[in-house]
Enzyme design. Structure first.
Site, PDB file in Angstrom:
ATOM      1  N   GLU A 109       1.493 -12.422  -3.152  1.00 19.02           N
ATOM      2  CA  GLU A 109       2.801 -11.808  -3.379  1.00 19.02           C
ATOM      3  C   GLU A 109       3.890 -12.531  -2.598  1.00 19.02           C
ATOM      4  OE1 GLU A 109      -0.074  -8.102  -3.723  1.00 19.02           O
ATOM      5  OE2 GLU A 109       1.335  -8.091  -2.043  1.00 19.02           O
ATOM      6  N   ASP A 140      -3.614  -1.459   1.147  1.00 18.45           N
ATOM      7  CA  ASP A 140      -2.926  -0.174   1.326  1.00 18.45           C
ATOM      8  C   ASP A 140      -3.323   0.486   2.646  1.00 18.45           C
ATOM      9  OD1 ASP A 140      -1.694  -0.253  -1.330  1.00 18.45           O
ATOM     10  OD2 ASP A 140      -3.732   0.006  -2.061  1.00 18.45           O
ATOM     11  N   GLU A 183       5.790  -1.086  -0.709  1.00 21.34           N
ATOM     12  CA  GLU A 183       4.519  -1.810  -0.795  1.00 21.34           C
ATOM     13  C   GLU A 183       4.495  -2.601  -2.098  1.00 21.34           C
ATOM     14  OE1 GLU A 183       0.784  -2.935   0.845  1.00 21.34           O
ATOM     15  OE2 GLU A 183       2.526  -1.915   1.695  1.00 21.34           O
TER      16      GLU A 183
END
EC number: 2.7.1.147
Length: 497
Positions: free
Chosen positions: A328, A481, A297
């Site tokens: 990201e 998450d 992750e």
């Protein structure tokens, strides 16, 4: 006889009400419900009419989301964990005596002024970000003000702990969590999360989560989306102190899925320590028995050299799966000279075709192929209004359910509801898009009745679905998450992996 007459009358009245529905569809629903309830015939029927796009999409998701044939039994998660202190960013900065100046991004925060400028920079974009605060004493002072601030809330924090907590909601799963876990965090964790004694420490690591709402204003700045800005002075997670404890715990725990996170926390470390730690990460992953998938992750980063090292120093080929968001993804492409790297930032909603091109490039350049000994076969991309699950063909199953489940949990968790409340969410994903800009892609017109769109490119499958975005989110922290954990929970890896 009286009982029969009463039933017959009720039946005739019910028939009459049904006729009213058919002949007078414009009659106010409240009048019809009142008439029906006066007959004491149970719940009123729903007046005819098409469901909203949100309602149709949510119903279609529910039909698609099915359990995989082979489910995970034991999941090991590490190695970043902390206590999140969540509060209003604007109110905290005002309490610190700061006023909105010029927005400017700082890769590392050295002062309150850097904090104010960087917060404003990302609030103005409505974008999530995370930064390291270098001054220990200054951070401690800010953290104390934040912890004692009226309305501040304490939650489980850190990608690993949040993913472990989400997995632990499934009572039939056994979850191992390794990270720097202090007394407050241990108290907050689900009882279903097992923490090795070696992971316990005397003091907690605190991360400050500064939230803002869509449309919230501070001076001349206005947030286009609800989001959050995270900062900390976290040395335990920054040095990935629990990596060795994590790997040594795996032999006894015997997981069938490993989830790793926390590499982004190394940004506050020296280049030498970063290089050394990355090599140790690769070595540690290599020690995990063959056949156990490893999901990495990612999280917000600013150090291009560190990101490039993660891509090139064998970290990507060593893991099986990646989870990441739009910032990201673009930063990764910029750091490793990938597609659309000249783009400085996304202009609003990330273009689906561009995202697809970068995902394709990652799997083609660093994923498993006949000529490359890589384990990487899966990427779960998530942004505010849509998700894409990209997989190398032949290695994963149940992708429709996995991407739909990840998107569904984004809507329920943000609104703090058990199921999708269609009155509180909106469909904001592009209704038309191209599947690629690097080659002749297909044009897709979205249909809410078929919420997962699938396309293929050179042995790689893409599954796209919108997110039903919460109009008034209760909490934005940990959504990524939760999305990754839910997507993994419904994913099925082929046994010959």
């Amino acid at each position: 006889m009286a009982l029969w007459r009463g039933s017959a009358c009720a039946g005739l009245l019910a028939l009459a009400v049904g006729c009213v529905f058919l002949l007078e569809p414009e009659l106010p629903g409240s009048a019809l419900r009142s008439l029906w309830s006066s007959l004491r015939l149970g719940p009123a029927p729903v007046p005819p009419g098409p469901l909203s796009p949100e309602g149709r999409l949510a119903a279609a998701w529910d039909a698609l989301i099915v359990q995989p044939a082979r489910r995970w039994r034991r999941v090991a998660v590490g190695v970043n964990a902390c206590v999140d202190v969540v509060l209003s960013g604007v109110k905290l900065l005002q309490a610190l005596g700061l006023s909105p100046g010029t927005g400017r991004d700082h890769a590392i925060l050295h002062s309150r002024s850097d904090l104010e400028e960087t917060f404003i920079h990302f609030m103005g974009k409505g974008a999530a970000a995370e930064r390291f605060f270098s001054d220990k004493e200054a951070f401690h002072d800010i953290a104390q003000v934040a912890s004692e601030f009226p309305g501040a809330q304490h939650y489980v924090g850190g990608n690993a702990a949040l993913i472990g907590q989400k997995f632990a909601a499934n009572s039939d799963l056994k979850v191992l969590l390794c990270g720097p876990i202090g007394p407050k965090l241990h108290e907050l964790l689900d009882d279903n999360v097992f923490v090795p004694p070696e992971s316990l420490q005397e003091a907690d690591e605190f991360h400050l989560i500064l939230e803002y709402q869509a449309g919230e204003e501070w001076g001349p700045f206005k947030a286009p989306h609800a989001n959050r800005f995270i900062f900390s002075h976290d040395l335990s997670n920054g040095a990935m102190n629990m990596l060795e404890v994590f790997v040594s715990s795996l032999e006894e725990f015997q997981p069938d899925l490993v989830v790793l996170s926390g590499l982004h926390m190394m940004e506050g470390q020296s280049k030498e320590l970063q290089r050394k730690r990355l090599l140790e990460v690769v070595t540690s992953i290599s020690d995990i028995p063959t056949g156990i998938p490893v999901h990495l992750e990612l999280a917000s980063m600013t150090n291009r050299e560190l990101m490039s090292s993660i891509v090139h120093q064998q970290v990507f080929p060593a893991v099986t799966s990646l989870g990441l968001n739009e910032q990201e993804l673009l930063f990764l492409s910029q750091s490793a000279s990938g597609p659309h790297a000249s783009l400085s930032s996304w202009n609003g909603v990330p273009d689906v075709g561009m995202v697809s091109d970068i995902l394709f490039w990652i799997l083609k350049e660093h994923g498993r192929s006949k000529s490359r000994a890589s384990d990487l076969t899966r990427i779960h991309f998530h942004t505010l209004v849509y998700h894409i699950l990209a997989t190398v063909d032949g290695h994963w199953a149940n992708q429709l359910a996995a991407v739909a489940a990840g998107a569904r949990v984004a809507g329920t968790q943000a609104c703090a509801t058990e199921t999708i409340d269609t009155s509180r969410v909106s469909l904001r994903a592009p209704q038309e898009f191209m599947t690629s800009h690097s080659e002749a892609g297909s044009r897709i017109v979205f249909n809410p009745n078929k919420p997962v769109v699938e396309w293929h490119r050179e042995g790689i499958s893409f599954h796209f679905t919108p997110v039903l975005v919460c109009k008034d989110p209760v909490r934005t922290v940990g959504l990524g998450d939760a999305i990754s954990a839910e997507g993994l929970f419904y994913s099925e890896v082929h046994p010959d992996y």
